[in-house]
Design an enzyme around this catalytic site. Structure first.
Site, PDB file in Angstrom:
ATOM      1  N   SER A 126       3.549  10.625   3.734  1.00 59.14           N
ATOM      2  CA  SER A 126       2.804   9.411   4.041  1.00 59.14           C
ATOM      3  C   SER A 126       1.388   9.761   4.483  1.00 59.14           C
ATOM      4  O   SER A 126       1.191  10.463   5.481  1.00 59.14           O
ATOM      5  CB  SER A 126       3.509   8.624   5.147  1.00 59.14           C
ATOM      6  OG  SER A 126       2.635   7.616   5.618  1.00 59.14           O
ATOM      7  N   HIS A 128       2.946   8.626  -0.390  1.00 59.96           N
ATOM      8  CA  HIS A 128       3.386   7.343   0.173  1.00 59.96           C
ATOM      9  C   HIS A 128       2.186   6.658   0.835  1.00 59.96           C
ATOM     10  O   HIS A 128       1.535   7.232   1.715  1.00 59.96           O
ATOM     11  CB  HIS A 128       4.494   7.617   1.189  1.00 59.96           C
ATOM     12  CG  HIS A 128       5.121   6.405   1.795  1.00 59.96           C
ATOM     13  ND1 HIS A 128       6.149   5.705   1.190  1.00 59.96           N
ATOM     14  CD2 HIS A 128       4.887   5.773   2.976  1.00 59.96           C
ATOM     15  CE1 HIS A 128       6.519   4.705   1.970  1.00 59.96           C
ATOM     16  NE2 HIS A 128       5.766   4.716   3.062  1.00 59.96           N
ATOM     17  N   ASP A 170       0.971   3.419   2.942  1.00 57.16           N
ATOM     18  CA  ASP A 170       1.421   2.318   3.785  1.00 57.16           C
ATOM     19  C   ASP A 170       0.355   1.232   3.864  1.00 57.16           C
ATOM     20  O   ASP A 170      -0.691   1.428   4.476  1.00 57.16           O
ATOM     21  CB  ASP A 170       1.738   2.837   5.191  1.00 57.16           C
ATOM     22  CG  ASP A 170       2.980   3.708   5.208  1.00 57.16           C
ATOM     23  OD1 ASP A 170       4.051   3.209   4.818  1.00 57.16           O
ATOM     24  OD2 ASP A 170       2.876   4.897   5.583  1.00 57.16           O
ATOM     25  N   MET A 172      -0.643  -2.198   5.375  1.00 60.29           N
ATOM     26  CA  MET A 172      -0.275  -3.067   6.506  1.00 60.29           C
ATOM     27  C   MET A 172      -1.356  -4.121   6.696  1.00 60.29           C
ATOM     28  O   MET A 172      -2.547  -3.811   6.630  1.00 60.29           O
ATOM     29  CB  MET A 172      -0.163  -2.243   7.789  1.00 60.29           C
ATOM     30  CG  MET A 172       0.804  -1.079   7.688  1.00 60.29           C
ATOM     31  SD  MET A 172       1.010  -0.297   9.296  1.00 60.29           S
ATOM     32  CE  MET A 172       1.933   1.184   8.829  1.00 60.29           C
ATOM     33  N   HIS A 177       4.055   1.236  -0.103  1.00 55.74           N
ATOM     34  CA  HIS A 177       4.975   0.531   0.790  1.00 55.74           C
ATOM     35  C   HIS A 177       4.221  -0.637   1.411  1.00 55.74           C
ATOM     36  O   HIS A 177       3.357  -0.435   2.267  1.00 55.74           O
ATOM     37  CB  HIS A 177       5.471   1.531   1.850  1.00 55.74           C
ATOM     38  CG  HIS A 177       6.346   0.932   2.901  1.00 55.74           C
ATOM     39  ND1 HIS A 177       6.629   1.595   4.079  1.00 55.74           N
ATOM     40  CD2 HIS A 177       7.010  -0.249   2.969  1.00 55.74           C
ATOM     41  CE1 HIS A 177       7.431   0.837   4.825  1.00 55.74           C
ATOM     42  NE2 HIS A 177       7.668  -0.283   4.171  1.00 55.74           N
ATOM     43  N   MET A 186       3.764  -3.475   3.759  1.00 54.63           N
ATOM     44  CA  MET A 186       4.210  -4.137   4.994  1.00 54.63           C
ATOM     45  C   MET A 186       3.272  -5.307   5.218  1.00 54.63           C
ATOM     46  O   MET A 186       2.407  -5.290   6.105  1.00 54.63           O
ATOM     47  CB  MET A 186       4.177  -3.129   6.157  1.00 54.63           C
ATOM     48  CG  MET A 186       5.341  -2.157   6.096  1.00 54.63           C
ATOM     49  SD  MET A 186       5.020  -0.652   7.025  1.00 54.63           S
ATOM     50  CE  MET A 186       4.054   0.237   5.817  1.00 54.63           C
ATOM     51  N   MET A 188      14.417   1.568   6.356  1.00 53.51           N
ATOM     52  CA  MET A 188      13.488   1.997   7.412  1.00 53.51           C
ATOM     53  C   MET A 188      14.260   2.680   8.539  1.00 53.51           C
ATOM     54  O   MET A 188      15.256   2.142   9.032  1.00 53.51           O
ATOM     55  CB  MET A 188      12.725   0.797   7.979  1.00 53.51           C
ATOM     56  CG  MET A 188      11.686   0.184   7.043  1.00 53.51           C
ATOM     57  SD  MET A 188      10.413   1.324   6.483  1.00 53.51           S
ATOM     58  CE  MET A 188       9.613   1.804   8.018  1.00 53.51           C
ATOM     59  N   ASP A 215      12.364   6.212   5.569  1.00 53.88           N
ATOM     60  CA  ASP A 215      10.967   6.242   6.015  1.00 53.88           C
ATOM     61  C   ASP A 215      10.912   6.024   7.519  1.00 53.88           C
ATOM     62  O   ASP A 215      11.328   4.976   8.010  1.00 53.88           O
ATOM     63  CB  ASP A 215      10.195   5.140   5.276  1.00 53.88           C
ATOM     64  CG  ASP A 215       8.722   5.079   5.665  1.00 53.88           C
ATOM     65  OD1 ASP A 215       8.234   5.973   6.379  1.00 53.88           O
ATOM     66  OD2 ASP A 215       8.065   4.107   5.224  1.00 53.88           O
TER      67      ASP A 215
HETATM   68  C1  DX5 Z   1       5.762   3.300   9.300  1.00 52.46           C
HETATM   69  C2  DX5 Z   1       5.420   3.763   7.923  1.00 52.46           C
HETATM   70  C3  DX5 Z   1       5.742   5.174   7.636  1.00 52.46           C
HETATM   71  C4  DX5 Z   1       5.024   6.176   8.504  1.00 52.46           C
HETATM   72  C5  DX5 Z   1       6.014   7.257   8.779  1.00 52.46           C
HETATM   73  O1  DX5 Z   1       5.692   1.924   9.343  1.00 52.46           O
HETATM   74  O2  DX5 Z   1       6.120   2.974   6.966  1.00 52.46           O
HETATM   75  O3  DX5 Z   1       5.560   5.483   6.272  1.00 52.46           O
HETATM   76  O4  DX5 Z   1       3.893   6.736   7.921  1.00 52.46           O
HETATM   77  O5  DX5 Z   1       5.456   8.151   9.681  1.00 52.46           O
HETATM   78  P1  DX5 Z   1       6.323   9.295  10.359  1.00 52.46           P
HETATM   79  O6  DX5 Z   1       6.884  10.146   9.264  1.00 52.46           O
HETATM   80  O7  DX5 Z   1       5.330  10.012  11.209  1.00 52.46           O
HETATM   81  O8  DX5 Z   1       7.409   8.634  11.172  1.00 52.46           O
HETATM   82 ZN    ZN Z   2       6.046   3.665   4.868  1.00 55.89          ZN
END
Ligand code: DX5
Ligand code: ZN
Length: 232
Positions: free
Chosen positions: A11, A34, A36, A38, A67, A69, A138, A176
């Site tokens: 990520s 990956h 993210d 948001m 991903h 969110m 998750m 994840d």
């Molecule tokens: C959290 C994200 C993850 C995040 C994971 O909401 O969806 O992808 O980057 O980070 P780590 O591996 O540090 O928990």
């Molecule tokens: Zn993620």
């Protein structure tokens, strides 16, 4: 219990946002990057959106695993596929028309996936399996990197893997959140085959070596029940 093809999806949430092209270059041995997305509504954090994904897709040495969110993925998800993401994941808690959204993603040539938050059961969504290529379980509350792994989600991973087996076909099971050298083995044992890792990858001094190590930890945890190269 597990799938023979294990994949690592680092990520970039834990990468240096001032140097994303270089940071993608550090994970060229991974299977995916990956990303993210948001929106500060679905989760209390804001990261990046379509124009940045489009730019990343142009320079990334590995395919992008987006991903989302965000609220209203029905409206936005197909655009991420069009922007060049090779896999697009939406949350069932946010989507209104999951089937339509998955089909729209696939129509753009990307893999479609749905995600469930830790408090969301999988069973009501099992009927979506024919429409998707992956399910994301998750293992932290979505929103931030560097949180502790929620081991109680492993039962859900097992449940998803069993449903995928019953359903047949090749549907990946992704985890994840909090995935690290210490926790990846449990995820494999539960049946996950795609591992997102942010802080565990970008927090390492030698990023390619850490990806290798995560892969070998995952392999070690794979029960040797089938000869290599065969499929379940
Ligand atoms: C959290 C994200 C993850 C995040 C994971 O909401 O969806 O992808 O980057 O980070 P780590 O591996 O540090 O928990
Ligand atoms: Zn993620």
């Amino acid at each position: 219990m597990s799938h023979p093809h294990l994949q690592i999806s680092p990520s970039i949430l834990s990468a240096d946002f001032a140097n994303l092209e270089r940071e993608l270059g550090r994970i060229s041995d991974a299977d995916w990057a990956h990303v993210d997305v948001m929106d500060n509504h679905f989760v209390p954090n804001l990261t990046l959106g379509l124009p940045v994904v489009e730019a990343l897709a142009r320079v990334s040495p590995v395919p992008l695993d987006c991903h989302l969110m965000i609220e209203d993925p029905d409206r936005w998800a197909p655009g991420y596929a069009e922007a060049g993401a090779r896999s697009v994941t939406f949350h069932v808690e946010a989507v209104r028309d999951a089937v339509g959204t998955a089909r729209a993603i696939r129509a753009e040539g990307a893999r479609a996936a749905f995600a469930v938050k830790p408090g969301t059961p999988f069973a009501p969504y099992e009927e979506l399996l024919p429409e998707v290529d992956m399910v994301l379980v998750m293992t932290v509350e979505p929103g931030f990197g560097g949180q502790s792994f929620l081991v109680d989600q492993m039962d859900k991973v097992r449940e998803v893997r069993q449903a995928v087996r019953r359903h047949g076909g090749e549907i990946w099971v992704q985890v994840d959140g909090g995935v690290s050298l210490d926790t990846i083995g449990r995820c494999v044992e539960a049946g996950a085959d795609v591992f997102v890792a942010g802080s565990a990858v970008y927090g390492a001094e030698d990023v390619p070596a850490r990806i290798d190590l995560l892969r070998s930890r995952a392999r070690e945890a794979t029960p040797a029940t089938r000869p290599p190269g065969t499929r379940s």
